[in-house]
Design a protein around this motif. Structure first.
Motif, PDB file in Angstrom:
ATOM      1  N   ASP A 159       0.835  -1.198   0.000  1.00 31.18           N
ATOM      2  CA  ASP A 159       0.000   0.000   0.000  1.00 31.18           C
ATOM      3  C   ASP A 159       0.869   1.247   0.000  1.00 31.18           C
ATOM      4  O   ASP A 159       2.026   1.219   0.434  1.00 31.18           O
ATOM      5  N   GLY A 160       0.299   2.353  -0.463  1.00 30.67           N
ATOM      6  CA  GLY A 160       1.011   3.621  -0.437  1.00 30.67           C
ATOM      7  C   GLY A 160       1.124   4.159   0.984  1.00 30.67           C
ATOM      8  O   GLY A 160       0.313   3.841   1.851  1.00 30.67           O
ATOM      9  N   LYS A 161       2.139   4.973   1.209  1.00 27.58           N
ATOM     10  CA  LYS A 161       2.342   5.560   2.531  1.00 27.58           C
ATOM     11  C   LYS A 161       1.524   6.835   2.676  1.00 27.58           C
ATOM     12  O   LYS A 161       1.293   7.551   1.696  1.00 27.58           O
ATOM     13  N   ASN A 162       1.099   7.131   3.906  1.00 30.15           N
ATOM     14  CA  ASN A 162       0.390   8.375   4.169  1.00 30.15           C
ATOM     15  C   ASN A 162       1.386   9.528   4.180  1.00 30.15           C
ATOM     16  O   ASN A 162       2.456   9.428   4.780  1.00 30.15           O
ATOM     17  N   LYS A 163       1.029  10.604   3.529  1.00 27.20           N
ATOM     18  CA  LYS A 163       1.891  11.789   3.467  1.00 27.20           C
ATOM     19  C   LYS A 163       1.075  13.016   3.845  1.00 27.20           C
ATOM     20  O   LYS A 163      -0.138  13.066   3.625  1.00 27.20           O
ATOM     21  N   ARG A 164       1.758  14.031   4.380  1.00 23.22           N
ATOM     22  CA  ARG A 164       1.102  15.284   4.722  1.00 23.22           C
ATOM     23  C   ARG A 164       1.925  16.423   4.157  1.00 23.22           C
ATOM     24  O   ARG A 164       3.158  16.424   4.244  1.00 23.22           O
ATOM     25  N   VAL A 165       1.245  17.406   3.583  1.00 21.91           N
ATOM     26  CA  VAL A 165       1.933  18.562   3.034  1.00 21.91           C
ATOM     27  C   VAL A 165       2.398  19.427   4.200  1.00 21.91           C
ATOM     28  O   VAL A 165       1.646  19.681   5.139  1.00 21.91           O
ATOM     29  N   ARG A 166       3.640  19.877   4.125  1.00 23.06           N
ATOM     30  CA  ARG A 166       4.239  20.643   5.219  1.00 23.06           C
ATOM     31  C   ARG A 166       3.493  21.953   5.438  1.00 23.06           C
ATOM     32  O   ARG A 166       3.255  22.710   4.511  1.00 23.06           O
ATOM     33  N   GLY A 167       3.125  22.213   6.684  1.00 25.90           N
ATOM     34  CA  GLY A 167       2.505  23.471   7.056  1.00 25.90           C
ATOM     35  C   GLY A 167       0.991  23.500   6.902  1.00 25.90           C
ATOM     36  O   GLY A 167       0.347  24.416   7.367  1.00 25.90           O
ATOM     37  N   THR A 168       0.425  22.508   6.253  1.00 24.63           N
ATOM     38  CA  THR A 168      -1.021  22.474   6.094  1.00 24.63           C
ATOM     39  C   THR A 168      -1.556  21.148   6.609  1.00 24.63           C
ATOM     40  O   THR A 168      -0.802  20.225   6.882  1.00 24.63           O
ATOM     41  N   MET A 169      -2.830  21.073   6.706  1.00 23.20           N
ATOM     42  CA  MET A 169      -3.453  19.841   7.171  1.00 23.20           C
ATOM     43  C   MET A 169      -3.989  19.031   5.991  1.00 23.20           C
ATOM     44  O   MET A 169      -4.989  18.350   6.095  1.00 23.20           O
ATOM     45  N   THR A 170      -3.317  19.097   4.846  1.00 26.80           N
ATOM     46  CA  THR A 170      -3.709  18.345   3.672  1.00 26.80           C
ATOM     47  C   THR A 170      -3.029  16.979   3.706  1.00 26.80           C
ATOM     48  O   THR A 170      -1.806  16.900   3.847  1.00 26.80           O
TER      49      THR A 170
END
Length: 101
Positions: free
Chosen positions: A63-74
């Motif tokens: 499965d793909g890994k969870n990622k978060r955009v830096r500085g935002t809650m996206t």
């Protein structure tokens, strides 16, 4: 299922410490097309690397890994991948792309 040619099946080799240790037993690890099955992977290895005979193929869907955009809650995910561990026969030739690594 898409019409996958043998040269589209194998995407790239996986080079890690664990896969390099498996090479002593003639086991090679590749990233493969997510829709490829074991018989297509076997045919692709035997056609792309002359002199090789495949004894068996093991596949792993990752499965793909969870990622978060830096500085935002996206939030998002990376793409799903598929790995194949190919076992060659004893009389088979070794795969040259792994030589000298």
């Amino acid at each position: 299922m898409a019409n996958i040619q043998y040269y589209d099946v194998i995407l790239k080799p996986v080079v890690t410490e664990k896969t390099m240790a498996l090479m002593a037993d003639k086991k090679y690890t590749f990233l493969v097309h997510p829709e490829a099955n074991k018989t297509q992977i076997k045919e692709a290895v035997e056609k792309m690397f002359p002199g090789t005979k495949v004894a068996g193929v093991n596949t792993i869907n990752m499965d793909g890994k969870n990622k978060r955009v830096r500085g935002t809650m996206t939030f998002g995910k990376t793409a799903k991948t598929k790995k194949a561990i190919v076992q060659l026969t004893e009389e088979s030739a070794e795969i040259e792309i792994f030589q000298g690594l």
